[in-house]
Design a protein around this motif. Structure first.
Motif, PDB file in Angstrom:
ATOM      1  N   ALA A 175     -15.802   9.228   6.435  1.00  0.00           N
ATOM      2  CA  ALA A 175     -16.642   9.394   7.671  1.00  0.00           C
ATOM      3  C   ALA A 175     -16.206   8.327   9.034  1.00  0.00           C
ATOM      4  O   ALA A 175     -16.149   8.953  10.158  1.00  0.00           O
ATOM      5  CB  ALA A 175     -18.141   9.083   7.502  1.00  0.00           C
ATOM      6  N   THR A 176     -15.980   7.318   8.941  1.00  0.00           N
ATOM      7  CA  THR A 176     -15.408   6.324   9.545  1.00  0.00           C
ATOM      8  C   THR A 176     -14.081   6.724  10.119  1.00  0.00           C
ATOM      9  O   THR A 176     -13.815   6.623  11.364  1.00  0.00           O
ATOM     10  CB  THR A 176     -15.525   4.870   9.189  1.00  0.00           C
ATOM     11  OG1 THR A 176     -16.660   4.560   8.949  1.00  0.00           O
ATOM     12  CG2 THR A 176     -14.868   3.851  10.220  1.00  0.00           C
ATOM     13  N   ILE A 177     -13.149   7.184   9.238  1.00  0.00           N
ATOM     14  CA  ILE A 177     -11.753   7.527   9.644  1.00  0.00           C
ATOM     15  C   ILE A 177     -11.764   8.540  10.461  1.00  0.00           C
ATOM     16  O   ILE A 177     -10.905   8.593  11.305  1.00  0.00           O
ATOM     17  CB  ILE A 177     -10.800   7.536   8.233  1.00  0.00           C
ATOM     18  CG1 ILE A 177     -10.756   6.474   7.492  1.00  0.00           C
ATOM     19  CG2 ILE A 177      -9.715   8.472   8.529  1.00  0.00           C
ATOM     20  CD1 ILE A 177     -10.140   6.581   6.053  1.00  0.00           C
ATOM     21  N   PHE A 178     -12.586   9.507  10.027  1.00  0.00           N
ATOM     22  CA  PHE A 178     -12.511  10.896  10.886  1.00  0.00           C
ATOM     23  C   PHE A 178     -13.407  10.848  11.879  1.00  0.00           C
ATOM     24  O   PHE A 178     -13.685  12.043  12.701  1.00  0.00           O
ATOM     25  CB  PHE A 178     -12.661  12.091  10.049  1.00  0.00           C
ATOM     26  CG  PHE A 178     -11.415  12.154   9.094  1.00  0.00           C
ATOM     27  CD1 PHE A 178     -10.118  12.618   9.515  1.00  0.00           C
ATOM     28  CD2 PHE A 178     -11.505  12.053   7.803  1.00  0.00           C
ATOM     29  CE1 PHE A 178      -9.082  12.705   8.779  1.00  0.00           C
ATOM     30  CE2 PHE A 178     -10.416  12.108   6.919  1.00  0.00           C
ATOM     31  CZ  PHE A 178      -9.195  12.473   7.336  1.00  0.00           C
ATOM     32  N   ALA A 179     -14.529   9.754  12.049  1.00  0.00           N
ATOM     33  CA  ALA A 179     -15.396   9.916  13.307  1.00  0.00           C
ATOM     34  C   ALA A 179     -16.416  10.911  13.200  1.00  0.00           C
ATOM     35  O   ALA A 179     -16.622  11.612  14.078  1.00  0.00           O
ATOM     36  CB  ALA A 179     -14.760   9.797  14.495  1.00  0.00           C
ATOM     37  N   LEU A 236      -6.042   4.242   3.247  1.00  0.00           N
ATOM     38  CA  LEU A 236      -6.387   5.447   3.973  1.00  0.00           C
ATOM     39  C   LEU A 236      -6.471   5.389   5.537  1.00  0.00           C
ATOM     40  O   LEU A 236      -5.875   6.273   6.247  1.00  0.00           O
ATOM     41  CB  LEU A 236      -7.770   5.910   3.393  1.00  0.00           C
ATOM     42  CG  LEU A 236      -7.920   6.347   1.848  1.00  0.00           C
ATOM     43  CD1 LEU A 236      -9.259   6.765   1.426  1.00  0.00           C
ATOM     44  CD2 LEU A 236      -6.840   7.399   1.543  1.00  0.00           C
ATOM     45  N   GLU A 237      -7.088   4.390   6.266  1.00  0.00           N
ATOM     46  CA  GLU A 237      -7.156   4.152   7.342  1.00  0.00           C
ATOM     47  C   GLU A 237      -5.710   4.168   8.210  1.00  0.00           C
ATOM     48  O   GLU A 237      -5.515   5.073   9.116  1.00  0.00           O
ATOM     49  CB  GLU A 237      -7.893   2.871   8.096  1.00  0.00           C
ATOM     50  CG  GLU A 237      -9.050   2.795   7.724  1.00  0.00           C
ATOM     51  CD  GLU A 237      -9.620   2.548   6.206  1.00  0.00           C
ATOM     52  OE1 GLU A 237     -10.765   2.556   5.770  1.00  0.00           O
ATOM     53  OE2 GLU A 237      -8.560   2.216   5.403  1.00  0.00           O
ATOM     54  N   GLY A 238      -4.963   3.405   7.675  1.00  0.00           N
ATOM     55  CA  GLY A 238      -3.485   3.472   8.079  1.00  0.00           C
ATOM     56  C   GLY A 238      -2.739   4.883   7.862  1.00  0.00           C
ATOM     57  O   GLY A 238      -2.082   5.516   8.989  1.00  0.00           O
ATOM     58  N   LEU A 239      -3.114   5.569   6.949  1.00  0.00           N
ATOM     59  CA  LEU A 239      -2.360   7.032   6.681  1.00  0.00           C
ATOM     60  C   LEU A 239      -2.744   8.134   7.531  1.00  0.00           C
ATOM     61  O   LEU A 239      -1.998   8.581   8.082  1.00  0.00           O
ATOM     62  CB  LEU A 239      -2.917   7.309   5.172  1.00  0.00           C
ATOM     63  CG  LEU A 239      -2.220   8.409   4.538  1.00  0.00           C
ATOM     64  CD1 LEU A 239      -2.190   8.462   3.000  1.00  0.00           C
ATOM     65  CD2 LEU A 239      -2.748   9.697   5.066  1.00  0.00           C
ATOM     66  N   PHE A 240      -4.148   8.128   7.918  1.00  0.00           N
ATOM     67  CA  PHE A 240      -4.864   9.160   8.727  1.00  0.00           C
ATOM     68  C   PHE A 240      -4.596   8.660  10.029  1.00  0.00           C
ATOM     69  O   PHE A 240      -4.501   9.601  10.931  1.00  0.00           O
ATOM     70  CB  PHE A 240      -6.012   9.464   8.192  1.00  0.00           C
ATOM     71  CG  PHE A 240      -6.184  10.157   7.172  1.00  0.00           C
ATOM     72  CD1 PHE A 240      -5.545  11.553   7.033  1.00  0.00           C
ATOM     73  CD2 PHE A 240      -6.760   9.560   5.942  1.00  0.00           C
ATOM     74  CE1 PHE A 240      -5.763  12.076   5.694  1.00  0.00           C
ATOM     75  CE2 PHE A 240      -6.560  10.339   4.805  1.00  0.00           C
ATOM     76  CZ  PHE A 240      -6.182  11.776   4.660  1.00  0.00           C
ATOM     77  N   ALA A 241      -4.162   7.560  10.273  1.00  0.00           N
ATOM     78  CA  ALA A 241      -3.727   7.254  11.799  1.00  0.00           C
ATOM     79  C   ALA A 241      -2.501   7.511  12.343  1.00  0.00           C
ATOM     80  O   ALA A 241      -2.034   7.754  13.451  1.00  0.00           O
ATOM     81  CB  ALA A 241      -3.903   5.589  12.048  1.00  0.00           C
ATOM     82  N   GLU A 242      -1.442   7.663  11.183  1.00  0.00           N
ATOM     83  CA  GLU A 242      -0.202   8.226  11.514  1.00  0.00           C
ATOM     84  C   GLU A 242      -0.079   9.742  11.314  1.00  0.00           C
ATOM     85  O   GLU A 242       0.843  10.308  11.662  1.00  0.00           O
ATOM     86  CB  GLU A 242       0.644   7.655  10.359  1.00  0.00           C
ATOM     87  CG  GLU A 242       0.711   6.248  10.306  1.00  0.00           C
ATOM     88  CD  GLU A 242       1.588   5.568   9.183  1.00  0.00           C
ATOM     89  OE1 GLU A 242       1.820   6.311   8.200  1.00  0.00           O
ATOM     90  OE2 GLU A 242       1.487   4.559   8.940  1.00  0.00           O
ATOM     91  N   MET A 243      -1.195  10.522  10.913  1.00  0.00           N
ATOM     92  CA  MET A 243      -1.136  11.899  10.597  1.00  0.00           C
ATOM     93  C   MET A 243      -1.546  12.878  12.040  1.00  0.00           C
ATOM     94  O   MET A 243      -2.236  12.238  12.732  1.00  0.00           O
ATOM     95  CB  MET A 243      -1.822  12.507   9.500  1.00  0.00           C
ATOM     96  CG  MET A 243      -1.044  11.974   8.430  1.00  0.00           C
ATOM     97  SD  MET A 243      -2.141  12.459   6.663  1.00  0.00           S
ATOM     98  CE  MET A 243      -1.888  14.114   7.011  1.00  0.00           C
TER      99      MET A 243
END
Length: 235
Positions: free
Chosen positions: A46-50, A228-235
Motif C-alpha cells: 500500500a505504501t509502495i503504490f500509494a 520491493l520499494e527499490g524494485l517498483f521505483a524502477e518500473m
C-alpha cells in the motif's frame, strides 16, 4: 523489513487501479525479480503504490485466483512456492496439453499468425542480444501463451497462461540457470516447424524443449529477501 526511502515512491496516491498494480506484480514475478516465497505485506505494498490496503487486498485476491500468490490465514500473502511434486505435475500437464496446441495452430495457421510468431521471435532475439535477462525470462513464458492465443481456444489459453506462470516460479526456485533452462534456438525451431505446417516436428520439438527445461532443475534453491520499494521505483 526494508523501509521506503525518501523519493523512492513515484506513484501519487490513488493513481493506480487494482488491475494495474496486479499487472506490475505479475510482471515482476514472471521476470524473477520477486522470488517464490517472498512475503507480500499489505501495508508495505500500500505504501509502495500509494493506495489503501483495500485495493491491495483486491490485487492479492486476483493473483491468488491465478495461483501466483498464496493467501494463508494469519500469515498473509506470499508469492507461490511450488513444491517438487508441483513441478512434476506442471510438466506432466504441459506435455499433455501443448502438443494439442501446436497441432491446432498448425492446422489453423494464417499469414497474420505467422507474422505474430516471427515478431515474437524477433523480440526474444533482441532480448538475448542486449542481453536483458528479465525480458528473456518474460518472453520465454509468453511464447507458449502466444501459441495458445493463436490457436484460438479461450479455455486452453487460460490453462497455459497459468501453467506458464507456475513454470516460471518453478524455474526461479529450482533452476541452476535461467538462461540454461530455456535454450536460445528452441522456440525458433518450434515456430519454424509450425510455419512449415509440420505438426509432428513441432510436437517432437516442444516435448524435447520441456525435457531440457525440466532437466535444468535442482532442488536446493531458496528465496531471499527482496527490496520491493527499490524494485517498483524502477518500473
Amino acid at each position: 523489513m526494508t523501509t521506503t526511502r525518501p523519493g523512492k515512491n513515484r506513484y501519487r496516491r490513488g493513481d493506480l487501479g487494482a488491475a494495474e498494480i496486479a499487472a506490475k506484480l505479475y510482471s515482476a514475478i514472471l521476470e524473477h525479480r520477486i522470488p517464490p516465497g517472498t512475503k507480500l505485506a499489505e501495508s508495505r505494498l500500500a505504501t509502495i503504490f500509494a493506495v489503501n490496503r483495500t485495493r491491495i487486498r483486491e490485487v492479492l485476491s486476483r493473483l491468488a485466483y491465478e495461483q501466483v500468490v498464496e493467501l494463508v490465514p494469519h500469515h498473509g500473502a506470499h508469492v507461490a512456492k511450488p513444491s517438487v511434486e508441483d513441478a512434476r505435475d506442471v510438466f506432466e500437464a504441459r506435455r499433455l496439453i501443448e502438443p494439442f496446441t501446436v497441432r491446432k495452430l498448425t492446422d489453423t495457421l494464417t499469414a497474420e499468425k505467422t507474422v505474430k510468431l516471427r515478431e515474437h521471435l524477433d523480440m526474444e532475439a533482441e532480448a538475448r542480444r542486449v542481453p536483458d535477462e528479465p525480458s528473456i525470462i518474460r518472453l520465454s513464458g509468453e511464447f507458449h501463451v502466444l501459441l495458445a492465443d493463436l490457436a484460438e481456444n479461450a479455455a486452453l489459453l487460460r490453462t497455459i497462461r497459468e501453467l506458464s506462470m507456475r513454470t516460471c516460479l518453478i524455474i526461479s526456485l529450482y533452476s541452476k540457470s535461467t538462461t540454461q533452462s530455456c535454450r536460445a534456438d528452441e522456440h525458433e525451431s518450434i515456430a519454424e516447424s509450425i510455419i512449415r505446417r509440420d505438426a509432428d516436428a513441432a510436437v517432437a520439438l516442444i516435448l524435447e524443449h520441456f525435457d531440457h527445461v525440466q532437466g535444468s532443475l535442482e532442488l536446493d534453491r531458496q528465496a531471499g529477501d527482496v527490496d520491493l520499494e527499490g524494485l517498483f521505483a524502477e518500473m
